[in-house]
Design an enzyme around this catalytic site. Structure first.
Site, short mmCIF file in Angstrom:
data_model
loop_
_atom_site.label_atom_id
_atom_site.label_comp_id
_atom_site.label_asym_id
_atom_site.label_seq_id
_atom_site.Cartn_x
_atom_site.Cartn_y
_atom_site.Cartn_z
CD GLU A 181 -4.06 -2.34 7.32
OE1 GLU A 181 -2.93 -2.62 6.93
OE2 GLU A 181 -4.63 -1.27 7.06
N GLY A 214 1.74 2.54 10.95
CA GLY A 214 2.67 3.66 10.75
C GLY A 214 3.72 3.82 11.82
CB SER A 273 4.36 -1.40 12.38
OG SER A 273 3.95 -0.05 12.50
CD GLU A 286 -3.36 5.71 6.41
OE1 GLU A 286 -3.24 5.69 5.18
OE2 GLU A 286 -2.47 5.32 7.19
CG HIS A 342 -6.26 1.97 4.73
ND1 HIS A 342 -5.89 2.97 5.59
CD2 HIS A 342 -5.22 1.09 4.69
CE1 HIS A 342 -4.67 2.68 6.07
NE2 HIS A 342 -4.25 1.56 5.53
CG ASN A 364 -1.80 1.18 1.33
OD1 ASN A 364 -1.89 1.96 0.38
ND2 ASN A 364 -2.47 1.35 2.47
CD1 TRP A 365 3.87 1.00 -2.65
CD2 TRP A 365 3.88 2.03 -4.65
NE1 TRP A 365 4.69 0.28 -3.48
CE2 TRP A 365 4.73 0.89 -4.71
CE3 TRP A 365 3.73 2.82 -5.79
CZ2 TRP A 365 5.40 0.54 -5.87
CZ3 TRP A 365 4.42 2.47 -6.94
CH2 TRP A 365 5.25 1.34 -6.98
CE LYS A 366 -0.51 3.47 4.59
NZ LYS A 366 -0.49 3.63 6.03
P1 PGA Z 1 2.26 0.62 7.84
O1 PGA Z 1 0.86 0.82 7.09
O2 PGA Z 1 2.84 -0.68 7.33
O3 PGA Z 1 3.05 1.81 7.45
O4 PGA Z 1 1.96 0.53 9.30
C1 PGA Z 1 -0.03 -0.25 6.94
C2 PGA Z 1 -1.32 0.27 6.36
O5 PGA Z 1 -1.77 1.37 6.73
O6 PGA Z 1 -1.93 -0.41 5.51
#
Ligand code: PGA
Length: 258
Positions: free
Chosen positions: A168, A174, A216, A100, A98, A10-12
């Site tokens: 998640e 993060g 993470s 976010e 997600h 997931n490159w966001k």
């Molecule tokens: P992260 O993100 O690996 O940076 O914790 C995971 C995610 O939000 O899908």
């Protein structure tokens, strides 16, 4: 029987430049060629997705994914991307719900609509769920249960076998590997998620649903989480932005004994 493993990048909202996205994409695609039982799925931003997509990716070890999708397939929806548009350019997976996106207003109801819309055109939804925090009283289990119930409301039983769930927990996203879930907690939670699925969709679908972990995951904790976590792969955020690190995670997942 060994289950198919899945690792999603997931490159966001990264990287900033298309040139960098191309370079990272090329590294991951090349690494994926050596995989035997794992599919590496890269989810760039929509803009880069369009530039990187190929109608047909050869083999089953590399696929394209999107980070989101709109819940209608047609109509006047300014700024939206439909499931059919994604399908048309060769996308196979789509992240839905997600945290976010939920944080900026996406509701469980919309998540359910997105799952249904994605399944209709043959995309594989990767549905994110997870509690905000862990409490001693087990309130987090109720939170997960209710999120699953509401996010899958109206999803046809016949199609649920094509869905992937990504656990998640928000408190682990993060950070660094030391802040991630432990393998023991992950195993318990993955089992709980399966139980809820069994109650919603019956034994066959419930037990066969692929569960991933995200929050993470780095090259230092991937092996332990794979070995004892009860999951078939990961949804990787920051550690997917470095080709070598992500490549290492892919190798670990592919060679893990599960
Ligand atoms: P992260 O993100 O690996 O940076 O914790 C995971 C995610 O939000 O899908």
């Amino acid at each position: 029987m060994s289950k198919r493993r899945i690792v999603i990048a997931n490159w966001k909202m990264n990287p900033e430049r298309l040139k960098e996205a191309r370079a990272l994409f090329t590294v991951v695609r090349k690494k994926a060629q050596a995989l035997r039982r794992t599919t590496a799925v890269v989810c760039p931003s929509f803009l880069h997705l369009g530039a990187l997509a190929r109608k047909r990716e050869a083999g089953n070890t590399f696929a394209l994914g999107a980070q989101d999708v709109f819940f209608e397939d047609q109509g006047s929806h300014t700024g939206a991307i439909s499931p059919s548009m994604l399908k048309d350019i060769g996308v196979r997976f789509v992240i839905v719900g997600h945290s976010e996106r939920r944080a900026i207003g996406e509701s469980d109801e919309q998540v359910a609509q997105k799952i249904i819309a994605a399944l209709k055109v043959g995309l594989t939804p990767v549905v994110c769920i997870g509690e905000k925090e862990r409490d001693q009283q087990g309130g987090f289990l109720r939170a997960i249960e209710s999120q699953l119930h509401l996010s899958f409301l109206g999803v046809p039983r016949a199609r649920v076998a094509r869905v992937i769930v990504a656990y998640e927990p928000l408190w682990a996203i993060g950070k660094t590997a030391t802040a991630a879930v432990t393998p023991e907690i992950l195993q318990e939670t993955a089992l709980f998620i399966r139980k809820v699925f069994v109650s919603m969709f019956g034994k066959a679908a419930g037990f066969s649903i692929p569960v991933l972990y995200g929050g993470s995951v780095e090259d230092t904790n991937a092996a332990a989480l794979m070995k004892d976590g009860g999951v078939v792969g990961f949804l990787v955020g920051h550690a997917s932005l470095d080709g070598a690190t992500f490549g290492h995670i892919l190798t670990v997942v592919d060679s893990a004994r599960i």
